[in-house]
Scaffold this motif. Structure first.
Motif, PDB file in Angstrom:
ATOM      1  N   LYS A  82      69.931  80.289 -95.558  1.00 48.39           N
ATOM      2  CA  LYS A  82      68.690  80.451 -96.314  1.00 48.39           C
ATOM      3  C   LYS A  82      68.813  79.971 -97.760  1.00 48.39           C
ATOM      4  O   LYS A  82      67.844  79.430 -98.308  1.00 48.39           O
ATOM      5  N   GLU A 114      66.125  77.565 -99.921  1.00 47.23           N
ATOM      6  CA  GLU A 114      65.644  78.072-101.213  1.00 47.23           C
ATOM      7  C   GLU A 114      65.892  77.066-102.326  1.00 47.23           C
ATOM      8  O   GLU A 114      65.004  76.773-103.149  1.00 47.23           O
ATOM      9  N   ASN A 119      63.894  73.797-102.147  1.00 43.90           N
ATOM     10  CA  ASN A 119      62.571  73.986-102.751  1.00 43.90           C
ATOM     11  C   ASN A 119      62.627  73.747-104.256  1.00 43.90           C
ATOM     12  O   ASN A 119      61.786  73.038-104.820  1.00 43.90           O
ATOM     13  N   SER A 132      60.320  66.711-100.763  1.00 43.47           N
ATOM     14  CA  SER A 132      58.984  66.424-100.242  1.00 43.47           C
ATOM     15  C   SER A 132      58.919  66.555 -98.728  1.00 43.47           C
ATOM     16  O   SER A 132      57.845  66.828 -98.173  1.00 43.47           O
ATOM     17  N   PRO A 153      60.038  78.572 -92.132  1.00 41.71           N
ATOM     18  CA  PRO A 153      59.012  79.249 -92.943  1.00 41.71           C
ATOM     19  C   PRO A 153      59.368  79.399 -94.423  1.00 41.71           C
ATOM     20  O   PRO A 153      58.475  79.608 -95.256  1.00 41.71           O
ATOM     21  N   LEU A 154      60.653  79.294 -94.767  1.00 41.87           N
ATOM     22  CA  LEU A 154      61.059  79.396 -96.173  1.00 41.87           C
ATOM     23  C   LEU A 154      60.758  78.130 -96.955  1.00 41.87           C
ATOM     24  O   LEU A 154      60.684  78.166 -98.190  1.00 41.87           O
ATOM     25  N   ALA A 155      60.612  76.997 -96.260  1.00 39.63           N
ATOM     26  CA  ALA A 155      60.496  75.705 -96.929  1.00 39.63           C
ATOM     27  C   ALA A 155      59.083  75.483 -97.452  1.00 39.63           C
ATOM     28  O   ALA A 155      58.094  75.780 -96.783  1.00 39.63           O
ATOM     29  N   THR A 156      59.008  74.921 -98.650  1.00 35.73           N
ATOM     30  CA  THR A 156      57.721  74.523 -99.219  1.00 35.73           C
ATOM     31  C   THR A 156      57.410  73.068 -98.907  1.00 35.73           C
ATOM     32  O   THR A 156      56.434  72.518 -99.417  1.00 35.73           O
ATOM     33  N   PHE A 157      58.239  72.446 -98.098  1.00 40.88           N
ATOM     34  CA  PHE A 157      58.067  71.052 -97.708  1.00 40.88           C
ATOM     35  C   PHE A 157      57.986  70.990 -96.183  1.00 40.88           C
ATOM     36  O   PHE A 157      58.477  71.884 -95.488  1.00 40.88           O
ATOM     37  N   PRO A 158      57.384  69.932 -95.609  1.00 34.37           N
ATOM     38  CA  PRO A 158      57.260  69.838 -94.155  1.00 34.37           C
ATOM     39  C   PRO A 158      58.513  69.270 -93.495  1.00 34.37           C
ATOM     40  O   PRO A 158      59.285  68.529 -94.106  1.00 34.37           O
ATOM     41  N   GLU A 171      55.650  74.367 -86.075  1.00 38.41           N
ATOM     42  CA  GLU A 171      56.615  74.477 -87.175  1.00 38.41           C
ATOM     43  C   GLU A 171      57.000  73.120 -87.758  1.00 38.41           C
ATOM     44  O   GLU A 171      57.484  73.046 -88.880  1.00 38.41           O
TER      45      GLU A 171
END
Length: 690
Positions: free
Chosen positions: A237, A241, A244, A249, A271-276, A292
């Motif tokens: 994790k 983190e 991010n 990107s 789900p933790l990622a702010t990117f695809p 996902e």
């Protein structure tokens, strides 16, 4: 000089030059314009002038007319008959003294706009700009801008920048690397810290600041899995983190993304990622992509829309535990990727980038071979293909015009790609890329990321920083054939791990796959405050609990079983079936020595097996491969069919966690003195022993 004296001695040298006075004009003439310490050379009036081993620890720049070209022995300041125009700062202009360090760049020809002088042109901008004007790739390590303001049709060209790393594997803390190899093979060249999340963020920010409006930072899978303790201890994790915070990107899906199974990936990590995440060919039983991740994503850029298509290596399920993908399957990449590319083009995408987890396996930087290149050559309507997976540096333009890039792993290299979109034509008209080594010298770590790394290290240090043993020699992951990941012949770390398995469980033989061994066993000789090793002067070479976990980060368990001679042969045949390519299936073994012929067909390469003698040499009696039964210790991944080995599920006795087995062996047997016993790696017929 002793390391403890370095700063004080350097400070005295700096003070001397900063206060240097001309005795001929006491108190009236300052001799030195500026003094730079090595790390300050990272930015000298906008130019990166630092090389880790070639730049001076102190660099002195004189004021005109002082120079060092014509020194007179015995005189501090002496008259010179010669006056050169070099050695001064780039912005120094004193025409009355015949000093003008500014160069002149004259550009004329088709496509170049007639205009007056253009201010602010740096020397490092010239080569990339000339390459663009000529329509040829820029220098492989270019640092400057492309000066579009020199061209006709202002606003016509829109630059899109990609920053890419490959196979990051959660390498949140820096590694070390030699900056030069000036002494030839076997020479001891100085090493310096390189990479690490906090420093990569600073490097990325510098290139983002220089880029145009549209820039993207990407990876192509395996950012998690096979990670060092700072990530693996916390279920990987921390890697998500900090990615991010680093400003990623998009990322791809590689085999190691599934190390803990598809459910953990989908419910705990993604789900933790702010990117695809993108992969067009990992699909569910209905043939559809789960929510996902996506087969592709689009971005709005100046001049149009950019499509980014992902893919996963087709052999990924064989490189992780059986059922790690569960009900998901990995479909053939080419048809899935091409269909996605065609759909994006039909929707009006002006730029198409394909990014995924396959790499080069041979060739050179600019003329690579392997699965990544085969895919790029087969695709239509693609501008850029970004690869991963094989720890290979690639920067090549293929015959079909596709630009292909890949990096060395763990963040020790990154590539900048520039795609130039002609807004009036609606297509990419120029592509270039350059790759870089993110040395930490003279670079400030990003504070928030470094603070988080410090917190994680503080939690781990009491556990992993303890020295559990020593070795009389450096125990490297690299093998005796020179392959850095130890995947072409025996390695010292393979020797120790398999010897530990065999000695612990008293079996005839032991075998483990090279892909499961991820680091050197002994501590780095260059001190890195971010690892779990002390500063030391060898010999001996210390081994900490953290280093053992870095070698064996997967949480594998040792198993024992009984195999027949033919079954043993089938395991060895599988291990050498990819030769001469470097592959994680290559077997590290103990208790036996085997010979094989890489020119023979795969499956018929093993020519003989003998037992190790008591002294470790390959002089024991032959092993009957047509019959007989033998006890074998291995890891649960290999025993359950990982890397394509025969599956012995249901026949194995589960033992202990593998890293604990090795740690106990190291503690009990120190000092270790492992030896290589393989035959010459240059011959088609090879002997292997670990």
């Amino acid at each position: 000089m002793p390391a403890a004296s370095y700063e004080s001695v350097r400070d005295r040298i700096v003070d001397y030059f900063e206060n240097l006075d001309d005795p001929n004009l006491p108190g009236r003439q300052k001799v030195v314009e500026a003094v730079f310490t090595k790390e300050e050379l990272r930015d000298v009036q906008g130019v990166d002038a630092l090389h880790p081993s070639r730049s001076g620890d102190v660099v002195v720049v004189f004021r005109p007319p002082y120079q060092t070209d014509a020194a007179t022995p015995g005189q501090l300041i002496a008259f010179s008959q010669f006056f050169g125009q070099h050695g001064y700062l780039p912005d120094l202009v004193a025409l009355e003294r015949n000093v003008n360090m500014h160069g002149t760049f004259i550009a004329a020809g088709p496509g170049i706009r007639r205009q007056g002088p253009v201010p602010g042109v740096r020397a490092i901008d010239v080569a990339p700009t000339i390459a663009f004007l000529m329509g040829i790739p820029g220098p492989h390590n270019a640092r400057g801008k492309i000066l579009y303001r020199l061209t006709e049709g202002q606003g016509r060209y829109k630059e899109i920048t990609f920053l890419d790393i490959s196979d990051y594997h959660g390498q949140l803390v820096p590694l070390t690397e030699a900056a030069d190899n000036v002494g030839g093979p076997g020479a001891s060249n100085p090493s310096f810290a390189i990479g690490g999340a906090a420093f990569l963020k600073t490097w990325f920010d510098a290139y983002r600041a220089e880029a145009a409006k549209d820039h993207f930072t990407v990876a192509a899978g395996d950012s998690v899995g096979a990670t060092p303790p700072i990530s693996s201890f916390f279920g990987d994790k921390p890697t998500i983190e900090l990615m991010n915070l680093m400003g990623f990107s998009a990322d791809g899906l590689g085999n190691h993304n599934f190390d803990k199974g598809q459910q953990y990936l989908r419910t705990e990590l993604i789900p933790l990622a702010t990117f695809p995440y993108v992969s067009a060919n990992v699909v569910g039983p209905n043939g559809r992509t789960p929510p996902e991740w996506k087969p592709s994503v689009t971005f709005n850029v100046e001049g149009g829309k950019l499509g980014l298509v992902g893919f996963t290596n087709e052999d990924a399920p064989s490189l992780v535990f059986p059922n790690a993908f569960s009900h998901f399957t990995v479909q053939p990449r080419l048809p899935r990727v091409q269909a996605e590319v065609d759909a994006l083009r039909a929707k009006g995408a002006k730029v198409i980038v394909v990014m995924g987890h396959d790499g080069a396996t041979g060739g050179t930087l600019t003329s690579p071979t392997g699965p990544l290149v085969e895919l790029a050559d087969a695709l239509r309507g693609v501008d850029l293909v970004i690869g991963d997976h094989t720890d290979f540096q690639v920067l090549a333009t293929r015959p079909n015009g596709v630009l292909v890039v890949e990096n060395r792993s763990k963040g020790i290299r990154f590539t900048r790609v520039r795609l130039v979109l002609d807004a009036s034509a609606g297509r990419v008209v120029y592509k270039t890329a350059d790759f870089h080594r993110p040395w930490n010298v003279g670079v400030r770590p990003e504070p928030a990321i470094q603070a988080r790394i410090d917190q994680l290290n503080a939690q781990l240090a009491p556990i992993l920083g303890s020295v559990i043993g020593v070795s009389t020699r450096f125990i490297s992951r690299a093998d005796a054939c020179g392959q850095s990941a130890g995947r072409t012949c025996e390695s010292l770390v393979g020797n120790v791990v398999t010897d530990a398995l065999r000695a612990t469980y008293g079996t005839d033989f032991a075998l483990t796959n090279s892909g499961g061994l991820r680091a050197d066993l002994t501590c780095p000789t260059t001190d890195n405050p971010g690892d779990f090793c002390p500063s030391y002067t060898p010999p001996p070479f210390p081994i900490t609990r953290g280093q053992v976990l870095s070698v064996l980060p997967f949480g594998n368990v040792g198993v024992t079983l009984t195999v027949t001679g033919p079954e043993l042969k089938s395991m060895l045949e599988r291990g050498v079936s990819a030769m001469p390519a470097a592959d994680g299936r290559f077997p590290q073994v103990s208790g036996l020595c085997f010979t094989y012929n890489i020119t023979a067909p795969a499956g018929s390469r093993v020519t003989g097996v003998v037992r190790q003698a008591a002294d470790g040499s390959c002089t024991g009696p032959p092993v009957d491969l047509s019959g007989g039964q033998y006890t074998l210790a291995t890891n649960d991944f290999t025993a359950s069919g990982g890397d394509g080995y025969p599956s012995f599920v249901g026949r194995c006795t589960t033992r202990d966690v593998l890293d604990e087995v090795v740690a106990s062996y190291v503690a009990a047997r120190s000092p270790l003195s492992p030896r290589s016993r393989g035959a010459s790696c240059a011959r088609p017929r090879r002997a292997a022993r670990s």
